[in-house]
Scaffold this active site. Structure first.
Site, PDB file in Angstrom:
ATOM      1  N   LYS A 488      42.829  39.425  38.083  1.00 29.39           N
ATOM      2  CA  LYS A 488      42.777  38.387  38.921  1.00 29.39           C
ATOM      3  C   LYS A 488      41.235  38.365  39.191  1.00 29.39           C
ATOM      4  O   LYS A 488      40.596  38.648  39.619  1.00 29.39           O
ATOM      5  CB  LYS A 488      43.176  38.510  40.318  1.00 29.39           C
ATOM      6  CG  LYS A 488      43.504  37.817  41.479  1.00 29.39           C
ATOM      7  CD  LYS A 488      43.872  38.216  42.148  1.00 29.39           C
ATOM      8  CE  LYS A 488      44.587  36.098  43.402  1.00 29.39           C
ATOM      9  NZ  LYS A 488      43.709  35.825  42.891  1.00 29.39           N
ATOM     10  N   ASP A 490      38.258  35.931  40.825  1.00 31.76           N
ATOM     11  CA  ASP A 490      36.873  35.552  41.610  1.00 31.76           C
ATOM     12  C   ASP A 490      36.098  34.554  41.643  1.00 31.76           C
ATOM     13  O   ASP A 490      35.541  34.533  42.082  1.00 31.76           O
ATOM     14  CB  ASP A 490      36.209  36.897  42.307  1.00 31.76           C
ATOM     15  CG  ASP A 490      36.532  36.797  44.273  1.00 31.76           C
ATOM     16  OD1 ASP A 490      37.287  35.609  45.156  1.00 31.76           O
ATOM     17  OD2 ASP A 490      35.654  37.605  45.033  1.00 31.76           O
TER      18      ASP A 490
END
Length: 777
Positions: A488, A490
């Site tokens: 994931k 940022d």
């Protein structure tokens, strides 16, 4: 003096009325307005007898006149070009010509008939299907027409004899006073036999009645034989003949009506009734002919037998399918996470949703055929169903709407269906028309995307939102082998569209951000036109770790000079992790693994745009790697899942190391020095902006200065929150809730307040409406 035309709304349709006070029945003073009012009021019981049947009209434009001087009548089959576009049209081929008939399905259709003085509405004994194809007759009619010297009493006598004859062969006739001189007898048929067979059968019935009542019945059309007798006219069962529709007005001197009756009424003082008496009668009585308006087998019987209405949230209607003939047919494709994931493909036909299960989903290329297993017909109400079918129930699992809309069928046979589907802009079909063929192959079917019907991406994808993940933890996954794992990142979510005229970048909310990140657009320009990518734009720090704080220096910049300077100072990289379209063909209906393979073929491996390598280890190893690389967390994606455009799906799960929450700024409280000490945060709800706490840590000095200036520009006198604690509001300054930020936090209190919130930064890529609670409180 001519009256001014007026436009009225009837059943949601706008209809232009002219000369409503024109008298159409001089004997009773019945006006055009009275005729329209009658047809609108009688519509609930009349429309079932018109449904699916082409209507021939008899018009008396200047009224019916008198017995001595009848008005001129126009016999009309074709629907004129001046008719409203919302009336269904069906083209039927006759021996030497073709006619375009109307098919009435709403009170507004009947009102239009009254407006054009179409007093008599005649229909055949058969219906047409959705393609306008003539079906076998679903009813049989005998017209009992009294000759000179005979009347209604003689017709009643013959009707009783005919009832005995028909009952003996399993038919239950319904009598109808014709509104003229005689009676009609209707029987429901099963639709198995064609019109030629029923016409011959009706002739045999007429001959049998003549043999049993030779002094009263004649079956020959010869006028010389009809004196004092009743003609049993069997010929109206011919496919080219029509009969006055039940509840239609008649164009006689008085406004009589073709009226269905009970058999008990035939034993009393029977007479032809006029429109006012009919409306009064129908206030207290149901339609004696109702069963014939909904003839045919109950196509939902099997569906009901497989479901317990008290145990499943699925719609389980008790009634027969609603007749929607004349409406534009609808389709729905539902993603069904049952014991095995599959897609339910449903097309409206004859009042139900004809259904197939697609184990491999909807095909996206003409080169591939997918298995389609036909299942039970579903009710129309199922077109909007989404939810969780409980364990132990048939089809247990979650159901989501993948796409829905309308369709046009160019062929509908027992062994082949060809339909062009028009779905939603953000649906699984990509918002463009798609033509599919369903072909029976033995016990099952195949579904095929017709050639040259590949799913092209829209020319402009600014309104298309990316697929969103659901916040979860590792326990939500179950069998890890069904999932793939990605890091994931940022950054800010970005859709990249490559066309012949260049590259466009879009934020999650649909805002064009191409100018803000020019290096990304330049690097993607070499990809094939018609490519659409989903990914994340990140800014890397000195340790090559995505930094949201750094990225904020690039977000929202619009001036060329500022962008050029920031580009040198804070370069960005587009991380492409999905492909929505390739060379003009949509990939959204393909599985994750298929899309990932297509993404690899694009070979995106530059500086400002790359494809991060797929993670091949377990979830535990992926989480460990994410922590080691100081990333936000992991996204788990079902290997067999399709791309749900603009929807938050449980097929993608985000597992974060820290809890993060997007929030809307609704105010601030002053600090020890000038400027704000903490921000007051909210999340939109149905009632309005709900207060969820405040944040006073995590700000840099530069962020405080920038935010302070923005807050002052947005300052207002009243609170934007639904409710806020008194101790918080005592010294609060309120702002218009336009700014969206993000915080990390340590949980929620029982009253719905964020614990230990710390500021991460503004989310310039989000609008307030995009904010929602990302985890359970």
């Amino acid at each position: 003096m001519a009256q001014t035309p007026q436009t009225v709304s009837i059943d949601g349709r706008l209809l232009r009325l002219t000369n409503p006070d024109k008298v159409l029945y001089p004997a009773t003073g019945t006006t055009k307005a009275d005729v329209i009012a009658y047809y609108v009021q009688i519509a609930p019981v009349m429309l079932p007898h018109l449904a699916g049947r082409p209507v021939t009209r008899k018009r008396w434009v200047e009224g019916v006149g008198t017995d001595k001087k009848p008005g001129e009548v126009f016999f009309e089959k074709n629907l004129p070009d001046s008719a409203p576009s919302w009336i269904r049209r069906v083209s039927l081929q006759h021996t030497s010509h073709r006619n375009e008939y109307p098919v009435f399905s709403s009170p507004a259709d009947l009102a239009w008939a009254g407006q054009v003085a179409a007093l008599e509405l005649h229909v055949p004994q058969w219906r047409v299907d959705q393609l306008g194809t003539m079906q076998n007759p679903d009813r049989l009619v005998l017209d009992l027409d009294p000759g000179p010297g005979a009347g209604l009493a003689e017709c009643i006598e013959v009707a009783h004899e005919a009832r005995d004859l028909l009952s003996g062969i399993g038919l239950d006739p319904v009598p109808v006073t014709s509104g003229s001189k005689g009676l009609h007898l209707y029987c429901a048929m099963d639709g198995v036999r064609d019109a030629d067979y029923l016409n011959a059968f009706a002739k045999q019935l007429a001959v049998s009645l003549e043999e049993s009542m030779p002094d009263l019945v004649v079956s020959s059309m010869a006028k010389s034989k009809r004196q004092g007798k009743v003609l049993v006219d069997w010929s109206q069962n011919n496919r080219n003949k029509t009969t006055i529709c039940p509840y239609s007005l008649r164009g006689r001197a008085r406004p009589t009506v073709a009226l269905p009756r009970t058999w008990d009424e035939l034993d009393g003082d029977l007479e032809q009734l006029e429109l006012d008496a009919v409306l009064e009668r129908m206030e207290d009585l149901s339609d004696p002919m109702a069963a014939l308006g909904h003839s045919g087998p109950d196509r939902l019987e099997r569906y009901r037998s497989m479901r317990d209405a008290s145990a499943t949230p699925e719609p389980v209607p008790a009634d027969r399918p609603a007749d929607r003939r004349g409406e534009e047919p609808i389709f729905v494709i539902q993603e069904h996470h049952a014991r095995r994931l599959h897609w339910d493909f449903r097309l409206e036909h004859d009042g139900v949703l004809v259904s197939w299960a697609l184990p491999k989903g909807v095909p996206t290329s003409p080169k591939e055929n997918h298995l389609a297993v036909q299942t039970e017909d579903h009710p129309m109400e199922y077109a909007t169903f989404a939810g969780e079918i409980p364990k132990g129930q048939y089809g247990a699992g979650s159901v989501e709407i993948w796409d829905t809309g309308t369709f046009t069928a160019s062929k509908w046979r027992d062994d082949e269906v060809i339909a062009t589907l028009r779905g939603q802009d953000d649906g699984g079909l990509g918002g463009e028309p798609r033509t599919y063929a369903l072909i029976r192959t033995g016990e099952n079917w195949l579904i095929h995307l017709m050639k040259d019907q590949q799913a092209d991406p829209p020319a402009e994808l600014g309104a298309v939102s990316p697929m969103l993940a659901t916040l979860a933890d590792a326990r939500s996954l179950g069998d890890e082998s069904e999932w793939a794992f990605e890091m994931k990142w940022d950054g800010v979510r970005t859709i990249a569209v490559v066309n012949d005229d260049g590259v466009r970048l879009y934020s999650r909310s649909g805002r064009v951000t191409t100018a803000t990140y020019p290096e990304v657009a330049e690097e993607l320009a070499g990809l094939p036109a018609g490519t659409v990518l989903d990914g994340e734009i990140v800014a890397l720090n000195e340790q090559a770790v995505p930094s949201f704080g750094l990225l904020q220096q690039r977000m929202g910049l619009e001036k060329q000079r500022e962008i050029t300077a920031a580009r040198e100072r804070v370069p960005v990289t587009f991380l492409a992790f999905d492909v929505l379209a390739h060379e003009g063909r949509s990939s959204t209906g393909r599985t994750y693994e298929q899309r990932r393979a297509a993404l690899a073929e694009l070979d995106i491996d530059g500086v400002a745009a790359i494809t991060p390598p797929a993670f091949t280890g377990s979830l535990r190893e992926a989480v460990a790697a994410s922590r080691r690389w100081k990333l936000e967390g992991v996204v788990a994606k079902r290997r067999d899942s399709t791309y749900a455009v603009g929807k938050r799906s449980t097929a993608w799960l985000k597992i974060k190391h820290q809890e993060m929450q997007s929030v809307v700024i609704g105010g601030w409280r002053p600090g020890a020095s000038s400027g704000f000490g903490s921000l007051l945060l909210g999340i939109p709800s149905e009632e309005g902006l709900r207060y969820v706490g405040r944040v006073g840590t995590g700000f840099t000095d530069a962020q405080r200065r920038e935010l302070g200036a923005q807050l002052r520009r947005l300052e207002r006198k009243t609170s934007p929150f639904v409710e806020v604690p008194r101790d918080v509001s005592a010294d609060a300054h309120w702002t218009t809730p336009r700014l969206v930020g993000e915080v990390v936090y340590g949980g929620w209190t029982g009253s719905g307040i964020l614990r230990h919130a710390s500021w991460r930064g503004l989310r310039k890529d989000l609008e307030p409406d995009d904010v929602h609670v990302e985890s359970k409180e």
